[in-house]
Design a protein around this motif. Sequence first.
Motif, PDB file in Angstrom:
ATOM      1  N   ARG A   1     -38.177 -19.834   3.545  1.00  0.00           N
ATOM      2  CA  ARG A   1     -37.495 -19.968   2.250  1.00  0.00           C
ATOM      3  C   ARG A   1     -36.311 -18.994   2.143  1.00  0.00           C
ATOM      4  O   ARG A   1     -35.293 -19.301   1.550  1.00  0.00           O
ATOM      5  CB  ARG A   1     -38.471 -19.672   1.116  1.00  0.00           C
ATOM      6  CG  ARG A   1     -39.348 -20.842   0.781  1.00  0.00           C
ATOM      7  CD  ARG A   1     -38.804 -21.499  -0.442  1.00  0.00           C
ATOM      8  NE  ARG A   1     -39.252 -22.877  -0.569  1.00  0.00           N
ATOM      9  CZ  ARG A   1     -39.332 -23.506  -1.726  1.00  0.00           C
ATOM     10  NH1 ARG A   1     -39.051 -22.891  -2.836  1.00  0.00           N
ATOM     11  NH2 ARG A   1     -39.680 -24.748  -1.776  1.00  0.00           N
TER      12      ARG A   1
ATOM     13  N   ASN B   1     -31.974 -20.713  -2.667  1.00  0.00           N
ATOM     14  CA  ASN B   1     -32.841 -21.583  -3.450  1.00  0.00           C
ATOM     15  C   ASN B   1     -32.125 -21.948  -4.750  1.00  0.00           C
ATOM     16  O   ASN B   1     -31.786 -21.074  -5.540  1.00  0.00           O
ATOM     17  CB  ASN B   1     -34.164 -20.856  -3.746  1.00  0.00           C
ATOM     18  CG  ASN B   1     -35.209 -21.794  -4.294  1.00  0.00           C
ATOM     19  OD1 ASN B   1     -34.960 -22.556  -5.222  1.00  0.00           O
ATOM     20  ND2 ASN B   1     -36.389 -21.742  -3.713  1.00  0.00           N
TER      21      ASN B   1
ATOM     22  N   HIS C   1     -33.429 -20.580  -8.079  1.00  0.00           N
ATOM     23  CA  HIS C   1     -33.229 -19.147  -8.362  1.00  0.00           C
ATOM     24  C   HIS C   1     -32.345 -18.550  -7.265  1.00  0.00           C
ATOM     25  O   HIS C   1     -32.847 -17.868  -6.355  1.00  0.00           O
ATOM     26  CB  HIS C   1     -34.557 -18.395  -8.499  1.00  0.00           C
ATOM     27  CG  HIS C   1     -35.626 -18.821  -7.542  1.00  0.00           C
ATOM     28  ND1 HIS C   1     -35.588 -18.530  -6.204  1.00  0.00           N
ATOM     29  CD2 HIS C   1     -36.758 -19.539  -7.728  1.00  0.00           C
ATOM     30  CE1 HIS C   1     -36.657 -19.016  -5.615  1.00  0.00           C
ATOM     31  NE2 HIS C   1     -37.386 -19.650  -6.512  1.00  0.00           N
TER      32      HIS C   1
ATOM     33  N   CYS D   1     -40.043 -17.004  -5.382  1.00  0.00           N
ATOM     34  CA  CYS D   1     -40.581 -16.650  -6.702  1.00  0.00           C
ATOM     35  C   CYS D   1     -42.103 -16.730  -6.690  1.00  0.00           C
ATOM     36  O   CYS D   1     -42.703 -17.199  -5.726  1.00  0.00           O
ATOM     37  CB  CYS D   1     -39.994 -17.543  -7.787  1.00  0.00           C
ATOM     38  SG  CYS D   1     -40.699 -19.203  -7.834  1.00  0.00           S
TER      39      CYS D   1
ATOM     40  N   CYS E   1     -43.098 -23.877  -7.606  1.00  0.00           N
ATOM     41  CA  CYS E   1     -41.777 -23.783  -6.976  1.00  0.00           C
ATOM     42  C   CYS E   1     -41.886 -23.200  -5.570  1.00  0.00           C
ATOM     43  O   CYS E   1     -41.426 -23.804  -4.603  1.00  0.00           O
ATOM     44  CB  CYS E   1     -40.874 -22.920  -7.845  1.00  0.00           C
ATOM     45  SG  CYS E   1     -39.276 -22.564  -7.121  1.00  0.00           S
ATOM     46  N   CYS E   2     -42.486 -22.027  -5.423  1.00  0.00           N
ATOM     47  CA  CYS E   2     -42.630 -21.361  -4.109  1.00  0.00           C
ATOM     48  C   CYS E   2     -44.111 -21.157  -3.813  1.00  0.00           C
ATOM     49  O   CYS E   2     -44.794 -22.095  -3.497  1.00  0.00           O
ATOM     50  CB  CYS E   2     -41.849 -20.052  -4.095  1.00  0.00           C
ATOM     51  SG  CYS E   2     -40.055 -20.295  -4.249  1.00  0.00           S
TER      52      CYS E   2
HETATM   53 ZN   LIG Z   1     -39.353 -20.465  -6.360  1.00  0.00          ZN
END
Ligand SMILES: [Zn+2]
Length: 335
Positions: free
Chosen positions: A99, A104, A107, A113, A118-119
Amino acid sequence: MRKILVTAVTLVLLLFLIPLLLPGPDKASPQGTPPPSSAQKIEDLSSGRTLRVLLDGTVREMDVNQYLWGVVAAEMPASFELEALKAQAVAARTYAMQRAQWTNQSHPDADICGDHRCCQAYISPEKAAQNWGSKAEENTQKILRAVQETGTEVILYDSKLISAVFHSSSASQTLDAVQVWGNSVPYLVGVKSPEGDDVPNYHTEAKISAQDFKKTFLTAHAEAVLEGAPSGWFGEAERSAGGSVSRILVGGVPVKGTELRTLFSLRSTAFSIETTDSEITFRVTGFGHGVGMSQYGANTMAKEGKSYRDILCWYYTGVTVAPCPAELWNKKPPN
Ligand SMILES: [Zn+2]
């Protein structure tokens, strides 16, 4: 006088000699490392690389392994076997480093995050300790070991960091990425998964009234014909090797198992359907998207004596587990 002088010299000599005879802090164990029984600290974890982590609206610069401690604590029960926790640490490290190579869009100021949608999930040491109560110190040390003993190890395929996705439990067989997300990934193919007998809520039921089912489904597919008794609404399901639904006809419309999972908040796509005149019942096995490592499967493998490397190489086909090569470890998003 002479006697006094001899006594004084002896005393002075003793003062210098005593510290040399007693073991000092550096002599307690070889190489100056503390003995294994002494507690380590999360803030002492050091990997030589930091990440910008978005937590509760604030971007924090954190060492990769200190961040990973919070991910492992959040993503896997601390009661799991050490080898399973190590597999989780390496998978989470790989996911984070992959990542961190790209900006991203959700963000752009942070590499990763703490939101699992999301992550990947993250829990602070303070909050984790609160949840663990009397087990706090034991669990803290166990997870610390899992992170520390895997150093900078990551999962590689074709010399690249893999997309190390994982899920809670499968229906005894993991799924191909293509079946869930539509694109083939060579190392994300379905394999048998020993889930064990202690998976909580392994079999669940979701009941929906025929009326609510009709309303929800027609909102997504207005062309569907849902008339008469619900028993006539569903066609024969196409299933993968593990029994997950790939496709099924609903009111004459072909839909993917993943879509029904989302529409009706099912815990997985491994489901069967039963109907009465007024109600639809989904009987569901496992929890999660079913791709990559199964966490409960990893724990069962660890109980059987498999190492974290065995576990990772089982769930991610054709990969190698190795310390992260410098060019990938240091790669940052393009400006
Ligand atoms: Zn994230």
